[in-house]
Structures are given as C-alpha cells and as structure tokens.
Design a protein around this motif. Structure first.
Motif, PDB file in Angstrom:
ATOM      1  N   TYR A 161       0.848  -1.195   0.000  1.00  0.00           N
ATOM      2  CA  TYR A 161       0.000   0.000   0.000  1.00  0.00           C
ATOM      3  C   TYR A 161       0.885   1.248   0.000  1.00  0.00           C
ATOM      4  N   PHE A 208       0.986   8.053   2.958  1.00  0.00           N
ATOM      5  CA  PHE A 208       1.890   8.916   3.726  1.00  0.00           C
ATOM      6  C   PHE A 208       1.412   9.026   5.164  1.00  0.00           C
ATOM      7  N   CYS A 218      -1.416  11.328   6.414  1.00  0.00           N
ATOM      8  CA  CYS A 218      -2.742  11.196   5.798  1.00  0.00           C
ATOM      9  C   CYS A 218      -3.807  11.166   6.902  1.00  0.00           C
ATOM     10  N   ILE A 234      -7.869   8.452   4.941  1.00  0.00           N
ATOM     11  CA  ILE A 234      -7.908   7.306   4.020  1.00  0.00           C
ATOM     12  C   ILE A 234      -6.811   6.282   4.321  1.00  0.00           C
ATOM     13  N   CYS A 235      -5.571   6.744   4.423  1.00  0.00           N
ATOM     14  CA  CYS A 235      -4.461   5.801   4.653  1.00  0.00           C
ATOM     15  C   CYS A 235      -4.663   4.950   5.914  1.00  0.00           C
ATOM     16  N   HIS A 274      -3.210  10.945  -3.615  1.00  0.00           N
ATOM     17  CA  HIS A 274      -2.532   9.748  -4.138  1.00  0.00           C
ATOM     18  C   HIS A 274      -3.491   8.616  -4.473  1.00  0.00           C
TER      19      HIS A 274
HETATM   20 NI    NI Z   1      -3.678   8.738   2.187  1.00  0.00          NI
END
Ligand code: NI
Length: 280
Positions: A140, A143, A146, A149-150, A238
């Motif tokens: 995956y 960053f 983030c 989402i991350c 991203h």
């Molecule tokens: Ni993210």
C-alpha cells in the motif's frame, strides 16, 4: 445419327449402349438398311429431319435445363456447407485469437505493473522485492500524515493479513507493506513509529525523492502534493490501491478502496489456492 438396325446388331457387342440406341430417337436409315420400311412412320421422321432435330433439341434443352438446375442445387448446397464450415473455422479462430489477445494484454499488464524495487526499511537499510520473495505481498502506498484514508486502508490490509494467517490449512505466507510517497516528511524513524501503531507485521519503506518516485512509477501510483499551508503542512493526493504480489515477485491483482476486507481476503485465498495447485 445412328441406324436402328445397326443398333440391333450392336447389341451383341454392348447391351447397355444398344438398349439406349433402340429406346428413343434412333431411326432406320435408308442408306445402310435397305430393307427398312420406307413408308413407316420412323422413316418419315427420318425424312423430316428438321422435326426430329427439333425434338432432339427440345429434349436436350429440357435435359440440360434440368442438369443446370441440378448443378445449381449441388453448387448452392456445397457453398452452404462451405460457408458453414468457414463460419465454424472463423469462430474458433476468433476464439483462439481473443484468448491469445487477453493473455497478451494480461502479460503486458503484469509486465508493466510492479517489478523489482528497493527502498530504505525502517532500520535504514536497503531492502525490497528480492527480500520478500517466497511471500505473498500486499503493498500500500500512502503517507504518515494522511488524515483518514491511509489509516483506514492500512487497517483493512492488516485485517486481511490476520485473517489469512489464521487459516492453518492454506498456510499463506503474506506480508503487509507500507511505502511512503511523501519521503520529504516520512523519515525511516517516522515510518517505523507509524507502522508500529498498526501491527508489528507491517513493514514500512521510504527513501529519497528519486528512489520513491522510481518505485511509484513501477506500480503506476499517482501522487501529488497539495497546496502548502506551511513547509511541512500539506496533503498528498494519491492513488488508493493495494497491490498483490505472488511469491515469485509477480504482480497478481490490485484492490481499490471500494473492496471490503472479506472480499480482498477471499480474492487472495483463491489466488493462493490456484498458485499452490499449479506447483503440485
Ligand atoms: Ni492517504
């Protein structure tokens, strides 16, 4: 023109031919057969040569038209069969070509996506795809800053790995990997702490801008820094995708944000089963 008497004599030599000669338009001829009845209807027909020729013509015409009709039937029949056969050949050829095309596209896609890569691990050492060979790898890109989402996607990835590792029958060796696409802020230390928050299983990687860019290109990962409120305060837009790599280091599949944890786990399970079956 044949003489009927001649035909009778000819019977001794060839039964079939003489029968044909006697049967229809053949007449007694006055020149060869002197004893032929000059007043007979047959002889009259001989004299009125034209009538007989016409008769013959009509007969021939009807025969030939029948022949033509028959020939056309045969020809169209043959053509139909040929067209059918050609159709079947073309269809199966198209099927083969389609399958080849699909295979070509898939191998092209596989060749273009993924490949060997190397970055800094959380201990600051260069490591990458080579060290991960023999494992299924879920990669995956994200960053550590983030906001939403991350963390959600990494959590999902860890759940998938935990679930697959619970399966003692299948025994899928699988490693979750996090690669930073924000190397300016994500030092090896920062990545190390970030990964530890999720799971000790999660391996984190970062590097120089160029090194990270190279890996991102390998996986066709889009990333773009947003406007900066301060030097280190910005969001990176991203690609949100998990990549699945097989134990040979080959790209196998990818999972977008819309795929649930169970969905991804099942997809990997079936791929791992196929992989294991192909190696027995
Ligand atoms: Ni993210």
């Amino acid at each position: 023109m044949f003489c009927k008497k001649f035909a009778v004599q000819f019977r001794y030599f060839n039964n079939k031919l003489s029968r044909q000669l006697l049967s229809s338009n053949f007449v007694y001829c006055p020149k060869i057969c002197n004893n032929s009845p000059s007043n007979s209807t047959i002889f009259k027909r001989w004299n009125s040569n034209e009538t007989m020729l016409n008769d013959n013509k009509e007969d021939k015409e009807s025969k030939s038209s029948k022949k033509v009709l028959y020939n056309w039937k045969v020809v169209s029949g043959v053509m139909l069969v040929a067209a059918g056969t050609l159709g079947v050949i073309n269809y199966s050829r198209k099927k083969v070509l389609d399958a080849q095309e699909l295979e070509r596209k898939m191998s092209l896609g596989k060749a273009r996506l993924g490949g060997a890569w190397e970055l800094l691990n959380t201990d600051g050492k260069f490591e990458g795809s080579e060290q991960l060979l023999g494992n299924w790898v879920l990669i995956y890109f994200g960053f550590t800053n983030c906001p939403d989402i991350c963390p959600v996607e990494i959590e999902k990835m860890i759940n998938v790995v935990d679930d697959l590792q619970k399966d003692h029958q299948l025994k899928i060796p699988i490693v979750p990997v996090f690669i930073s696409i924000d190397p300016q802020r994500d030092s090896t230390d920062r990545v190390k702490k970030y990964c530890e928050e999720f799971s000790p299983k999660l391996r984190g990687y970062t590097g120089s801008i160029d090194q990270v860019e190279k890996v991102a290109k390998t996986f066709r990962v889009y990333h773009s820094e947003g406007p900066k409120a301060a030097e280190d305060d910005y969001i990176v837009d991203h690609t949100v995708i998990m990549y699945l790599i097989d134990p040979d280091g080959q790209f196998q599949d990818y999972f977008g944000q819309n795929r649930s944890f169970g969905d991804i786990a099942n997809a990997i399970r079936s791929r791992a089963l196929k992989y294991q079956a192909s190696r027995k």
